[in-house]
Design a protein around this motif. Structure first.
Motif, PDB file in Angstrom:
ATOM      1  N   ASP A   1      16.025   0.744 -10.403  1.00 34.94           N
ATOM      2  CA  ASP A   1      16.556  -0.153  -9.379  1.00 34.94           C
ATOM      3  C   ASP A   1      15.421  -0.509  -8.432  1.00 34.94           C
ATOM      4  OD1 ASP A   1      19.412  -0.085 -10.063  1.00 34.94           O
ATOM      5  OD2 ASP A   1      19.287   2.022  -9.486  1.00 34.94           O
ATOM      6  N   LEU A   2      15.108  -1.786  -8.364  1.00 31.99           N
ATOM      7  CA  LEU A   2      14.039  -2.254  -7.478  1.00 31.99           C
ATOM      8  C   LEU A   2      14.546  -3.416  -6.643  1.00 31.99           C
ATOM      9  CD1 LEU A   2      11.079  -2.434 -10.026  1.00 31.99           C
ATOM     10  CD2 LEU A   2      11.470  -0.639  -8.324  1.00 31.99           C
ATOM     11  N   TRP A   3      14.099  -3.490  -5.406  1.00 30.95           N
ATOM     12  CA  TRP A   3      14.372  -4.647  -4.563  1.00 30.95           C
ATOM     13  C   TRP A   3      13.180  -4.841  -3.658  1.00 30.95           C
ATOM     14  CZ3 TRP A   3      17.106  -0.146  -4.630  1.00 30.95           C
ATOM     15  CH2 TRP A   3      16.976   0.691  -3.538  1.00 30.95           C
ATOM     16  N   SER A   4      12.913  -6.101  -3.342  1.00 27.53           N
ATOM     17  CA  SER A   4      11.780  -6.408  -2.475  1.00 27.53           C
ATOM     18  C   SER A   4      12.139  -6.064  -1.035  1.00 27.53           C
ATOM     19  CB  SER A   4      11.379  -7.882  -2.600  1.00 27.53           C
ATOM     20  OG  SER A   4      12.438  -8.705  -2.185  1.00 27.53           O
ATOM     21  N   LYS A   5      11.126  -5.730  -0.261  1.00 29.47           N
ATOM     22  CA  LYS A   5      11.390  -5.259   1.099  1.00 29.47           C
ATOM     23  C   LYS A   5      11.939  -6.351   2.007  1.00 29.47           C
ATOM     24  CE  LYS A   5       6.501  -5.371   2.404  1.00 29.47           C
ATOM     25  NZ  LYS A   5       5.408  -4.500   2.831  1.00 29.47           N
TER      26      LYS A   5
ATOM     27  N   GLU B   1       0.809  -1.222   0.000  1.00 30.58           N
ATOM     28  CA  GLU B   1       0.000   0.000   0.000  1.00 30.58           C
ATOM     29  C   GLU B   1       0.846   1.277   0.000  1.00 30.58           C
ATOM     30  OE1 GLU B   1       0.779  -1.955   3.592  1.00 30.58           O
ATOM     31  OE2 GLU B   1      -0.695  -2.732   2.227  1.00 30.58           O
ATOM     32  N   GLU B   2       2.143   1.161   0.305  1.00 30.54           N
ATOM     33  CA  GLU B   2       3.045   2.317   0.269  1.00 30.54           C
ATOM     34  C   GLU B   2       3.921   2.315  -0.991  1.00 30.54           C
ATOM     35  OE1 GLU B   2       5.203   2.133   3.941  1.00 30.54           O
ATOM     36  OE2 GLU B   2       3.426   2.573   5.133  1.00 30.54           O
ATOM     37  N   ASN B   3       3.540   1.504  -1.976  1.00 27.09           N
ATOM     38  CA  ASN B   3       4.254   1.372  -3.254  1.00 27.09           C
ATOM     39  C   ASN B   3       5.674   0.841  -3.108  1.00 27.09           C
ATOM     40  OD1 ASN B   3       2.106   2.158  -4.885  1.00 27.09           O
ATOM     41  ND2 ASN B   3       2.603   4.316  -4.632  1.00 27.09           N
ATOM     42  N   ILE B   4       5.914   0.015  -2.103  1.00 29.88           N
ATOM     43  CA  ILE B   4       7.194  -0.648  -1.912  1.00 29.88           C
ATOM     44  C   ILE B   4       7.068  -2.065  -2.472  1.00 29.88           C
ATOM     45  CG2 ILE B   4       8.844  -1.508  -0.210  1.00 29.88           C
ATOM     46  CD1 ILE B   4       7.955   0.859   1.586  1.00 29.88           C
TER      47      ILE B   4
END
Length: 110
Positions: A55-59, A14-17
């Motif tokens: 650049d993306l990474w999962s939380k 919900e926080e676009n993470i």
């Protein structure tokens, strides 16, 4: 002319993470989406002479894995640079940075 498609699917909270990163490619060995914890995409904009990056990474990706991921990315860039340009000096300099970063991680984790 052959065409090959690469697909990224990112599930966000919900926080676009990013919670989940999935990828697929026409030429991949096994069919269907595969999960990844991180992706780095660099695209050269030849008109503006700069790089567009995502650049993306999962939380839930561990910090140590993120550090290793970036060292591997640098090493891959070193090899790609050598293959594309034949510039052994630049490639070697990047590899030396990678070696120092690996040593740093070893000390950090001991």
């Amino acid at each position: 002319m052959k065409k090959s498609e690469i697909k990224l699917l990112v599930e966000l909270d919900e926080e676009n993470i990013p919670e989940k990163i999935m990828w697929d490619a026409d030429d991949k060995d096994s069919p269907g989406y595969s999960e990844s914890k991180s992706v780095t995409l660099s695209i050269w904009d030849h008109q503006n002479k700069n790089t567009l990056r995502i650049d993306l990474w999962s939380k839930d990706m561990p910090v140590d894995d993120m550090k290793r991921f970036y060292i591997d990315c640098l090493g891959g860039l070193s090899q790609s640079l050598l293959n594309a340009t034949g510039d052994e000096y630049m490639s070697g300099q990047i590899n030396e940075v990678c070696d120092r970063l690996v040593e740093h991680l070893k000390k950090e984790n001991s």
